[in-house]
Write a protein that holds these residues in place. Structure first.
Motif, PDB file in Angstrom:
ATOM      1  N   ARG A  30      23.050  44.599  57.471  1.00 28.87           N
ATOM      2  CA  ARG A  30      24.306  45.059  56.909  1.00 28.87           C
ATOM      3  C   ARG A  30      24.055  46.304  56.073  1.00 28.87           C
ATOM      4  O   ARG A  30      22.922  46.709  55.865  1.00 28.87           O
ATOM      5  CB  ARG A  30      24.944  43.961  56.059  1.00 28.87           C
ATOM      6  CG  ARG A  30      25.324  42.708  56.840  1.00 28.87           C
ATOM      7  CD  ARG A  30      25.757  41.606  55.904  1.00 28.87           C
ATOM      8  NE  ARG A  30      24.669  41.197  55.025  1.00 28.87           N
ATOM      9  CZ  ARG A  30      24.779  40.273  54.071  1.00 28.87           C
ATOM     10  NH1 ARG A  30      25.945  39.674  53.879  1.00 28.87           N
ATOM     11  NH2 ARG A  30      23.749  39.954  53.332  1.00 28.87           N
ATOM     12  N   MET A 139      31.843  45.884  49.051  1.00 32.70           N
ATOM     13  CA  MET A 139      33.292  45.669  49.011  1.00 32.70           C
ATOM     14  C   MET A 139      34.010  46.460  50.092  1.00 32.70           C
ATOM     15  O   MET A 139      35.043  46.018  50.611  1.00 32.70           O
ATOM     16  CB  MET A 139      33.828  46.048  47.622  1.00 32.70           C
ATOM     17  CG  MET A 139      33.457  45.039  46.540  1.00 32.70           C
ATOM     18  SD  MET A 139      34.165  45.396  44.927  1.00 32.70           S
ATOM     19  CE  MET A 139      33.188  46.821  44.440  1.00 32.70           C
ATOM     20  N   GLN A 141      32.918  46.914  53.013  1.00 34.13           N
ATOM     21  CA  GLN A 141      32.725  46.189  54.260  1.00 34.13           C
ATOM     22  C   GLN A 141      33.677  45.014  54.399  1.00 34.13           C
ATOM     23  O   GLN A 141      33.895  44.525  55.508  1.00 34.13           O
ATOM     24  CB  GLN A 141      31.280  45.688  54.356  1.00 34.13           C
ATOM     25  CG  GLN A 141      30.270  46.796  54.595  1.00 34.13           C
ATOM     26  CD  GLN A 141      28.846  46.271  54.651  1.00 34.13           C
ATOM     27  OE1 GLN A 141      28.547  45.190  54.142  1.00 34.13           O
ATOM     28  NE2 GLN A 141      27.957  47.033  55.265  1.00 34.13           N
ATOM     29  N   SER A 142      34.234  44.562  53.287  1.00 33.25           N
ATOM     30  CA  SER A 142      35.190  43.452  53.334  1.00 33.25           C
ATOM     31  C   SER A 142      36.589  43.979  53.619  1.00 33.25           C
ATOM     32  O   SER A 142      36.835  45.180  53.624  1.00 33.25           O
ATOM     33  CB  SER A 142      35.175  42.673  52.013  1.00 33.25           C
ATOM     34  OG  SER A 142      35.686  43.478  50.964  1.00 33.25           O
ATOM     35  N   THR A 143      37.506  43.084  53.849  1.00 36.56           N
ATOM     36  CA  THR A 143      38.894  43.473  54.142  1.00 36.56           C
ATOM     37  C   THR A 143      39.820  43.240  52.954  1.00 36.56           C
ATOM     38  O   THR A 143      41.017  43.511  53.060  1.00 36.56           O
ATOM     39  CB  THR A 143      39.410  42.671  55.352  1.00 36.56           C
ATOM     40  OG1 THR A 143      39.308  41.265  55.065  1.00 36.56           O
ATOM     41  CG2 THR A 143      38.598  42.990  56.604  1.00 36.56           C
ATOM     42  N   ILE A 144      39.277  42.744  51.854  1.00 35.65           N
ATOM     43  CA  ILE A 144      40.121  42.391  50.714  1.00 35.65           C
ATOM     44  C   ILE A 144      39.924  43.364  49.548  1.00 35.65           C
ATOM     45  O   ILE A 144      40.890  43.836  48.951  1.00 35.65           O
ATOM     46  CB  ILE A 144      39.827  40.944  50.249  1.00 35.65           C
ATOM     47  CG1 ILE A 144      40.075  39.966  51.407  1.00 35.65           C
ATOM     48  CG2 ILE A 144      40.693  40.581  49.055  1.00 35.65           C
ATOM     49  CD1 ILE A 144      39.717  38.535  51.067  1.00 35.65           C
ATOM     50  N   ASP A 145      38.662  43.668  49.237  1.00 35.98           N
ATOM     51  CA  ASP A 145      38.361  44.419  48.016  1.00 35.98           C
ATOM     52  C   ASP A 145      38.038  45.883  48.287  1.00 35.98           C
ATOM     53  O   ASP A 145      37.200  46.481  47.632  1.00 35.98           O
ATOM     54  CB  ASP A 145      37.170  43.773  47.299  1.00 35.98           C
ATOM     55  CG  ASP A 145      37.446  42.343  46.897  1.00 35.98           C
ATOM     56  OD1 ASP A 145      38.605  42.049  46.566  1.00 35.98           O
ATOM     57  OD2 ASP A 145      36.504  41.524  46.918  1.00 35.98           O
ATOM     58  N   ARG A 146      38.692  46.496  49.257  1.00 38.93           N
ATOM     59  CA  ARG A 146      38.368  47.885  49.580  1.00 38.93           C
ATOM     60  C   ARG A 146      38.810  48.854  48.488  1.00 38.93           C
ATOM     61  O   ARG A 146      38.160  49.875  48.268  1.00 38.93           O
ATOM     62  CB  ARG A 146      39.003  48.266  50.916  1.00 38.93           C
ATOM     63  CG  ARG A 146      38.330  47.589  52.114  1.00 38.93           C
ATOM     64  CD  ARG A 146      38.886  48.074  53.427  1.00 38.93           C
ATOM     65  NE  ARG A 146      38.146  47.491  54.551  1.00 38.93           N
ATOM     66  CZ  ARG A 146      38.436  47.703  55.833  1.00 38.93           C
ATOM     67  NH1 ARG A 146      39.460  48.494  56.142  1.00 38.93           N
ATOM     68  NH2 ARG A 146      37.719  47.129  56.770  1.00 38.93           N
TER      69      ARG A 146
END
Length: 264
Positions: A30, A139, A141-146
């Motif tokens: 990642r 963050m 890479q996530s869909t919530i904390d962009r």
């Protein structure tokens, strides 16, 4: 010749850290895994650089491994974390304070006073910027904390820019550090009231910690206003390598904690 040997020893320590992080990657790589490996690997190359900014960044990478891995080893008694702490302390001891001071003098970094404080503040600023960048990648890479990831990335970029400007003896670096600290504190206050119990508190602490080294860049100037400096020459290097001593003390404590936990 002696300086090259010390730089080579530090490079080997950083390469060992990079290899350790690479071996700990599970399943697929990642963005955060790549950063864990790239930081010590690039530090191994930067040990031989003559640029003061690269030398400060190398020390920041070493201190990150000493402090963070040392904390894990002392709290959790993890043997691998103790090994990482030892490698980071070895890199700091090999780099040496005298080389750090001489590199600053060769680069023309000669403030009227508090040169050691400025160097320590810039090292801490770059170290915290690396942590902010790591969390920003995670963050994003996530869909919530962009949105929080973008803010963390902006804070990291501002911290690195302010540190580099201070190393070039530009007053704009101090001003930018204060601005970044204000943005970080404002973001921390917003996150604290966002209603997210765990994530909001963690993000608030993360951004508040980013403001501390940014404000530390302005601390020597504020102190000189309260206590005017009479000396014209730059501060002399300390005879005691306190940074290496502190790093070794943390590493030994981490090893003792790991051995104690393993014996039970």
């Amino acid at each position: 010749m002696k300086a090259r040997i010390r730089a080579s020893v530090a490079s080997l320590a950083f390469l060992a850290l990079a290899a350790f992080h690479a071996c700990n990657v599970q399943y697929e790589w990642r963005g955060t895994d790549a950063l864990f490996v790239a930081c010590p690997a690039l530090a191994a190359l930067a040990c031989h650089s003559r640029w003061l900014g690269a030398h400060v960044a190398v020390r920041a990478v070493a201190w990150l491994h000493v402090v963070l891995a040392g904390f894990v080893a002392i709290i959790a008694g993890r043997a691998e974390a103790a090994g990482v702490t030892l490698l980071g302390a070895l890199a700091l001891a090999a780099l040496g304070r005298e080389a750090h001071e001489s590199r600053a003098s060769a680069a023309g970094f000669e403030p009227v006073a508090y040169r050691g404080a400025f160097l320590a503040a810039t090292t801490a600023t770059i170290a915290v910027a690396m942590i902010q960048g790591l969390f920003a990648v995670a963050m994003l890479q996530s869909t919530i904390d962009r949105a929080e990831g973008v803010v963390s990335l902006v804070i990291a970029s501002g911290l690195i820019t302010s540190a580099l400007l201070v190393l070039r003896m530009r007053a704009a670096g101090v001003v930018l550090g204060v601005v970044v600290a204000a943005v970080a504190i404002a973001g921390a206050c917003f996150e604290a009231r966002s209603g997210r119990e765990i994530a909001g508190a963690v993000q608030a602490v993360l951004w508040t910690s980013a403001a501390i080294p940014a404000l530390a860049l302005a601390a020597p100037i504020a102190w000189s206003r309260l206590r005017p400096v009479r000396a014209v020459a730059a501060s002399a290097p300390s005879r005691l390598p306190w940074s290496s001593v502190l790093a070794m003390a943390i590493a030994l404590h981490a090893c003792a904690s790991a051995l104690t936990r393993a014996s039970f």
